[in-house]
Design a protein around this motif. Structure first.
Motif, PDB file in Angstrom:
ATOM      1  N   ILE A 169      70.682  18.611  39.544  1.00  0.00           N
ATOM      2  CA  ILE A 169      70.615  17.249  40.068  1.00  0.00           C
ATOM      3  C   ILE A 169      71.886  16.492  39.686  1.00  0.00           C
ATOM      4  O   ILE A 169      72.244  16.400  38.512  1.00  0.00           O
ATOM      5  N   ILE A 190      72.821  14.448  44.935  1.00  0.00           N
ATOM      6  CA  ILE A 190      71.371  14.581  45.138  1.00  0.00           C
ATOM      7  C   ILE A 190      70.705  13.215  45.068  1.00  0.00           C
ATOM      8  O   ILE A 190      69.758  12.919  45.809  1.00  0.00           O
ATOM      9  N   ALA A 196      73.860  15.628  50.536  1.00  0.00           N
ATOM     10  CA  ALA A 196      73.586  16.462  49.353  1.00  0.00           C
ATOM     11  C   ALA A 196      74.605  17.578  49.195  1.00  0.00           C
ATOM     12  O   ALA A 196      74.725  18.148  48.109  1.00  0.00           O
ATOM     13  N   ASP A 248      72.737  28.188  47.219  1.00  0.00           N
ATOM     14  CA  ASP A 248      71.984  26.946  47.016  1.00  0.00           C
ATOM     15  C   ASP A 248      70.479  27.146  47.063  1.00  0.00           C
ATOM     16  O   ASP A 248      69.713  26.189  46.932  1.00  0.00           O
ATOM     17  N   LEU A 252      65.101  20.471  43.507  1.00  0.00           N
ATOM     18  CA  LEU A 252      65.235  19.425  44.513  1.00  0.00           C
ATOM     19  C   LEU A 252      63.872  19.004  45.072  1.00  0.00           C
ATOM     20  O   LEU A 252      63.628  17.818  45.304  1.00  0.00           O
TER      21      LEU A 252
END
Length: 621
Positions: free
Chosen positions: A297, A301, A110, A362, A369
């Motif tokens: 996304i 991801i 990711a 993040d 997520l």
């Protein structure tokens, strides 16, 4: 006014999604997520965060605590006789492997910052009873894998929260004091978790001591229990963040294993509370999602989500269960089923804000997520659980069966017929002697008291969607029906009518009895006497050419219809209150005299039918 409207819409969408899931067989969680997402960010019907403001987070937190407590109440240590080693491995080694693999996937697939990936990897340890238990309820899975999934979901929820707290506290400590070690962070947090668990256990002891001794009146038991759970959760969270989840889980599991008879009466209420809370929280959380959260996304991801499904979970299960006695087909099934739910979203939202305060860019990604993980795992596992279970051979009985309480000549004959119709059947009786004939005939039986709490753990009830109580004691039959009505359904528990003549029938209130079998309301003495006279069960298959009226003509006039079975295995009983509509393809089971109807009776019946058809045809359109 806006808050009341949001509450009403949340209830309508949540329970409506549950009802549609029941009618269609689709996973309820998928429908609830879709309903909330459409009502919130897509159509903008309501915004829970705007309506409730800062109260939304504590509302969700208390709801999650009550759900975990209710889940803990369903965990009985007697289930661990066949699954204990697997559950223990998944709660210890499995947590470590899951945290490690999830963190590595977050960093290298990711592309998350290592700190964010490690914290999120800890949260990913959870699977969640809010999604696992509804899936197991909708799908007929064999007892052992179903029990392992249930225990893992409930036990690992607070464990995942604790992993996230450990990671966050370590990163915060390092930010304040560079060079800080894990030894400075982990022991205090573990001690806080142990204290919270002891607090929950003490609360369970207090409830188990006070309820049976009349210290709390019956009408206050449910409110006192709910308030106690909330108090334990809040006080434990004051000791350490998220320690309340540990406390309420320990409290629920402890109460479940203290044999507190007073708690049996609140089981239907707690199950209803759980359904309402799951519905409400999923709608509120999915409606709170913002479209901006989804813009993070990307293809990385997407690969991360695939890695969770096909790498992280399978590797965790296979490595954790190496050397165990769990068959490989069950291990592969466990390796596939790991849907995430409310706890993942709730904890991720909380730590997203905290990570942002520590200047991790993040951190904001965690909200979107976490929803992506929930949606992907629920859709992937929810729509494939039946297919995978059937493919791996862990699917339980797929046709609805009948649990028959009481071994008598009549019930043994009924069980033989049901078995011939390829439906699951089980005879239950505490007398080994009364079960002798059933044993000789090779019929499935259970030797024990159906009302004994141990029976719930020794006898798999999932395949039996209908219960027939037909012992010689009508009051006992009513007690059995009343006890299982909340679990099987009031319209699925049956007993014979009360014995005696018409003036003495219905001495017990209808609200306490099961549905009376046969339209005539035959009692125990009635069927026993007719059985001695040679009455037998007869199966009749209907078709387009041979309808229900033709079947009635072929059977003796005194025959009584007992049940019919659809082509898909669905069973419907003829009762004093309801009569199913027979159609082509159905098989009807009747209880009738030994002698067939005479030729004269058949001729008279056909003449009456012809006259009726002629009269109907003569009527003007």
């Amino acid at each position: 006014m806006e808050q009341t409207l949001v509450i009403a819409l949340t209830g309508i969408l949540g329970i409506g999604a549950q009802w549609i899931a029941w009618r269609t067989g689709w996973p309820a969680i998928v429908l609830m997520l879709a309903a909330g997402f459409l009502a919130g960010p897509v159509l903008g019907v309501f915004d829970p965060e705007h309506a409730f403001g800062p109260l939304l987070e504590p509302m969700v937190a208390v709801g999650v605590a009550l759900i975990l407590f209710e889940g803990g109440l369903s965990l009985d240590f007697r289930e661990l006789r066949h699954t204990g080693s697997a559950v223990w491995r998944l709660a210890t080694v499995g947590v470590a492997f899951g945290w490690l693999f999830g963190s590595l996937a977050g960093i290298y697939i990711a592309g998350l910052e290592p700190e964010v990936a490690i914290l999120f990897g800890g949260i990913l340890v959870v699977t969640g009873p809010t999604v696992v238990i509804p899936l197991l309820r909708q799908s007929s899975i064999q007892t052992r894998p179903a029990s392992i999934l249930k225990w893992e979901a409930i036990v690992n929820d607070p464990t995942g929260a604790l992993c996230a707290v450990i990671a966050y506290e370590y990163f915060r400590k390092v930010a304040e004091q560079p060079g800080a070690t894990l030894f400075e962070v982990v022991p205090p947090l573990l001690i806080a978790a142990v204290i919270a668990g002891l607090f929950g256990y003490v609360a369970a002891l207090a409830v188990a001591w006070s309820f049976p001794r009349g210290a709390v009146p019956e009408f206050l038991k449910v409110p006192v229990l709910l308030i106690t759970v909330i108090a334990v959760f809040v006080i434990s969270n004051l000791i350490e963040h998220e320690a309340g989840l540990v406390a309420v889980t320990v409290m629920g599991v402890a109460l479940a294993n203290m044999n507190v008879s007073s708690l049996r009466s609140i089981h239907p209420f707690k199950e209803n509370i759980a359904v309402l809370l799951v519905s409400g929280i999923f709608i509120l959380l999915s409606a709170s999602l913002e479209l901006e959260d989804i813009r993070y996304i990307n293809w990385q991801i997407g690969l991360f989500l695939l890695a969770l499904l096909f790498l992280v979970r399978p590797a965790t299960i296979i490595l954790s269960l190496l050397g165990s006695t769990i068959p490989w087909n069950e291990r592969f099934f466990l390796a596939w089923i790991a849907p995430r739910g409310i706890v993942l979203v709730a904890i991720s939202g909380l730590f997203a804000l905290r990570l942002s305060e520590l200047n991790f860019s993040d951190g904001n990604l965690l909200i979107g997520l976490s929803f992506a993980v929930v949606v992907v795992t629920i859709v992937a596992h929810g729509f494939t659980v039946d297919l995978v279970a059937r493919w791996l051979g862990v699917k339980g009985a797929t046709r609805p069966g009948i649990l028959i309480v009481g071994s008598t000549p009549w019930t043994i004959a009924l069980a033989e017929q049901v078995q011939e119709m390829k439906a699951p059947v089980m005879l239950v009786d505490p007398s080994w002697q009364r079960l002798a004939i059933a044993r000789q005939k090779g019929l499935p039986f259970y030797h024990g008291e159906i009302l004994n709490e141990a029976t719930e753990h020794n006898l798999e009830l999932a395949p039996y969607q209908n219960l027939v109580a037909a012992t010689e004691n009508e009051a006992y039959n009513a007690l059995v029906c009343n006890e299982f009505a909340h679990e099987i359904g009031r319209d699925r528990v049956f007993q014979l009518g009360e014995a005696g003549d018409a003036e003495n029938r219905h001495r017990l209130p209808e609200s306490l009895r099961g549905r009376a079998l046969f339209e005539s309301g035959f009692g125990v003495e009635d069927v026993s006497e007719r059985r001695r006279q040679g009455w037998v069960f007869r199966k009749t298959k209907l078709s387009d050419e041979f309808d229900f009226e033709d079947a009635q003509e072929k059977l003796p006039e005194a025959a009584n219809m007992l049940l019919l079975m659809r082509q898909d295995g669905t069973i419907r009983f003829f009762t004093h209150a309801a009569r199913p509509e027979p159609r082509a393809g159905d098989t009807i089971l009747s209880f009738s005299p030994p002698q067939p109807r005479s030729a004269e009776q058949n001729a008279a019946k056909k003449a009456a039918k012809a006259a009726k058809n002629k009269k109907q045809g003569a009527q003007p359109a």
